[in-house]
Write a protein that holds these residues in place. Structure first.
Motif, PDB file in Angstrom:
ATOM      1  N   GLU A  26       1.035  -1.098  -0.018  1.00 38.42           N
ATOM      2  CA  GLU A  26       0.246  -0.018   0.006  1.00 38.42           C
ATOM      3  C   GLU A  26       1.005   1.001   0.047  1.00 38.42           C
ATOM      4  N   SER A  27       1.951   1.128   0.571  1.00 36.20           N
ATOM      5  CA  SER A  27       2.950   2.276   0.912  1.00 36.20           C
ATOM      6  C   SER A  27       3.562   2.629  -0.519  1.00 36.20           C
ATOM      7  N   GLN A  28       3.985   1.378  -1.111  1.00 30.28           N
ATOM      8  CA  GLN A  28       4.501   1.330  -2.587  1.00 30.28           C
ATOM      9  C   GLN A  28       3.490   2.141  -3.609  1.00 30.28           C
ATOM     10  N   VAL A  29       2.390   1.638  -3.531  1.00 31.78           N
ATOM     11  CA  VAL A  29       1.438   2.257  -4.514  1.00 31.78           C
ATOM     12  C   VAL A  29       1.086   3.596  -4.135  1.00 31.78           C
ATOM     13  N   ALA A  30       1.062   3.978  -2.943  1.00 36.38           N
ATOM     14  CA  ALA A  30       0.905   5.543  -2.738  1.00 36.38           C
ATOM     15  C   ALA A  30       2.078   6.322  -3.250  1.00 36.38           C
ATOM     16  N   SER A  31       3.361   5.499  -3.104  1.00 36.18           N
ATOM     17  CA  SER A  31       4.609   6.507  -3.275  1.00 36.18           C
ATOM     18  C   SER A  31       4.459   6.418  -4.992  1.00 36.18           C
ATOM     19  N   GLU A  32       4.438   5.310  -5.755  1.00 36.94           N
ATOM     20  CA  GLU A  32       4.180   5.183  -6.999  1.00 36.94           C
ATOM     21  C   GLU A  32       3.460   6.624  -7.739  1.00 36.94           C
ATOM     22  N   GLU A  33       1.946   6.419  -6.863  1.00 39.28           N
ATOM     23  CA  GLU A  33       0.908   7.458  -7.478  1.00 39.28           C
ATOM     24  C   GLU A  33       1.427   8.957  -7.333  1.00 39.28           C
ATOM     25  N   ALA A  34       2.097   9.052  -6.195  1.00 39.70           N
ATOM     26  CA  ALA A  34       2.434  10.413  -6.040  1.00 39.70           C
ATOM     27  C   ALA A  34       3.481  10.774  -6.971  1.00 39.70           C
ATOM     28  N   HIS A  59       7.406   8.654 -17.159  1.00 42.31           N
ATOM     29  CA  HIS A  59       6.004   8.778 -16.777  1.00 42.31           C
ATOM     30  C   HIS A  59       5.562   7.050 -17.234  1.00 42.31           C
ATOM     31  N   ALA A  60       6.164   6.607 -18.237  1.00 37.02           N
ATOM     32  CA  ALA A  60       5.556   5.208 -18.649  1.00 37.02           C
ATOM     33  C   ALA A  60       6.382   4.220 -17.648  1.00 37.02           C
ATOM     34  N   ALA A  61       7.504   4.672 -17.146  1.00 37.18           N
ATOM     35  CA  ALA A  61       8.112   3.487 -16.054  1.00 37.18           C
ATOM     36  C   ALA A  61       7.410   3.604 -14.853  1.00 37.18           C
ATOM     37  N   THR A  62       6.885   4.746 -14.487  1.00 37.70           N
ATOM     38  CA  THR A  62       6.455   4.836 -13.225  1.00 37.70           C
ATOM     39  C   THR A  62       4.971   4.154 -13.421  1.00 37.70           C
ATOM     40  N   GLN A  63       4.241   4.406 -14.479  1.00 37.08           N
ATOM     41  CA  GLN A  63       3.092   3.749 -14.617  1.00 37.08           C
ATOM     42  C   GLN A  63       2.910   2.316 -14.570  1.00 37.08           C
ATOM     43  N   GLU A  64       4.145   1.666 -15.336  1.00 39.56           N
ATOM     44  CA  GLU A  64       4.530   0.270 -15.015  1.00 39.56           C
ATOM     45  C   GLU A  64       4.723  -0.236 -13.668  1.00 39.56           C
ATOM     46  N   HIS A  65       5.523   0.405 -12.901  1.00 36.30           N
ATOM     47  CA  HIS A  65       5.818   0.138 -11.645  1.00 36.30           C
ATOM     48  C   HIS A  65       4.640   0.335 -10.553  1.00 36.30           C
ATOM     49  N   LEU A  66       3.528   0.978 -10.982  1.00 40.03           N
ATOM     50  CA  LEU A  66       2.422   1.534 -10.187  1.00 40.03           C
ATOM     51  C   LEU A  66       1.525   0.293 -10.482  1.00 40.03           C
ATOM     52  N   ALA A  67       1.410  -0.264 -11.728  1.00 42.25           N
ATOM     53  CA  ALA A  67       0.785  -1.388 -12.155  1.00 42.25           C
ATOM     54  C   ALA A  67       1.199  -2.704 -11.437  1.00 42.25           C
ATOM     55  N   GLY A  68       2.456  -2.863 -11.201  1.00 41.55           N
ATOM     56  CA  GLY A  68       3.038  -3.890 -10.858  1.00 41.55           C
ATOM     57  C   GLY A  68       2.796  -4.074  -9.304  1.00 41.55           C
ATOM     58  N   ALA A  69       3.005  -2.776  -8.513  1.00 41.17           N
ATOM     59  CA  ALA A  69       2.523  -2.717  -7.285  1.00 41.17           C
ATOM     60  C   ALA A  69       1.188  -2.941  -7.011  1.00 41.17           C
ATOM     61  N   MET A  70       0.279  -2.426  -7.873  1.00 42.18           N
ATOM     62  CA  MET A  70      -1.372  -2.586  -7.510  1.00 42.18           C
ATOM     63  C   MET A  70      -1.562  -4.210  -7.643  1.00 42.18           C
ATOM     64  N   SER A  71      -0.927  -4.787  -8.697  1.00 39.42           N
ATOM     65  CA  SER A  71      -1.127  -6.243  -9.147  1.00 39.42           C
ATOM     66  C   SER A  71      -0.863  -7.142  -7.833  1.00 39.42           C
ATOM     67  N   TRP A  73      -0.322  -5.971  -5.003  1.00 40.97           N
ATOM     68  CA  TRP A  73      -1.188  -5.625  -3.592  1.00 40.97           C
ATOM     69  C   TRP A  73      -2.557  -6.512  -3.721  1.00 40.97           C
ATOM     70  N   GLU A  74      -3.013  -6.697  -4.714  1.00 41.06           N
ATOM     71  CA  GLU A  74      -4.406  -7.296  -5.063  1.00 41.06           C
ATOM     72  C   GLU A  74      -4.294  -8.715  -4.847  1.00 41.06           C
ATOM     73  N   GLU A  75      -3.284  -9.315  -5.238  1.00 40.04           N
ATOM     74  CA  GLU A  75      -2.953 -10.812  -5.080  1.00 40.04           C
ATOM     75  C   GLU A  75      -2.805 -10.985  -3.514  1.00 40.04           C
ATOM     76  N   THR A  76      -1.844 -10.386  -2.944  1.00 42.81           N
ATOM     77  CA  THR A  76      -1.582 -10.599  -1.587  1.00 42.81           C
ATOM     78  C   THR A  76      -2.623 -10.413  -0.904  1.00 42.81           C
ATOM     79  N   SER A  77      -3.608  -9.366  -0.976  1.00 45.70           N
ATOM     80  CA  SER A  77      -4.829  -9.167  -0.263  1.00 45.70           C
ATOM     81  C   SER A  77      -5.981 -10.103  -0.591  1.00 45.70           C
TER      82      SER A  77
END
Length: 88
Positions: A26-34, A59-71, A73-77
């Motif tokens: 969750e912290s990683q997702v928030a950081s990537e979003e910021a 921008h593209a790399a950050t979007q990719e990192h955000l997508a990975g972090a969200m994925s 997060w969803e799997e772990t949750s």
């Protein structure tokens, strides 16, 4: 996918580990979003001396990192929910 049977102690340890991991993700997702918002702001208010190509790559790399972090997060949750349901 059948989940291997765990002792109550193993189940509690795994739930604790997953809870910690969910918090970290969750912290990683928030950081990537910021970071993404910052890059988008810089792109929207571009400085004439800015390297647009580098900003768009960031921008593209950050979007990719955000997508990975969200994925992750969803799997772990989801795993956490399944284990928590087993515990009752």
């Amino acid at each position: 996918v059948p989940v291997p049977t765990m002792s109550p102690r193993e189940l509690s340890k795994e739930i604790s580990r997953l809870e910690k991991l969910v918090g970290e993700l969750e912290s990683q997702v928030a950081s990537e979003e910021a970071e993404l918002k910052e890059i988008e702001y810089r792109l929207a208010n571009v400085d004439p001396t800015a390297d647009i190509f580098a900003l768009t790559q960031d921008h593209a790399a950050t979007q990719e990192h955000l997508a990975g972090a969200m994925s992750a997060w969803e799997e772990t949750s989801h795993k956490l929910e399944e284990l928590s349901a087993q515990r009752g």
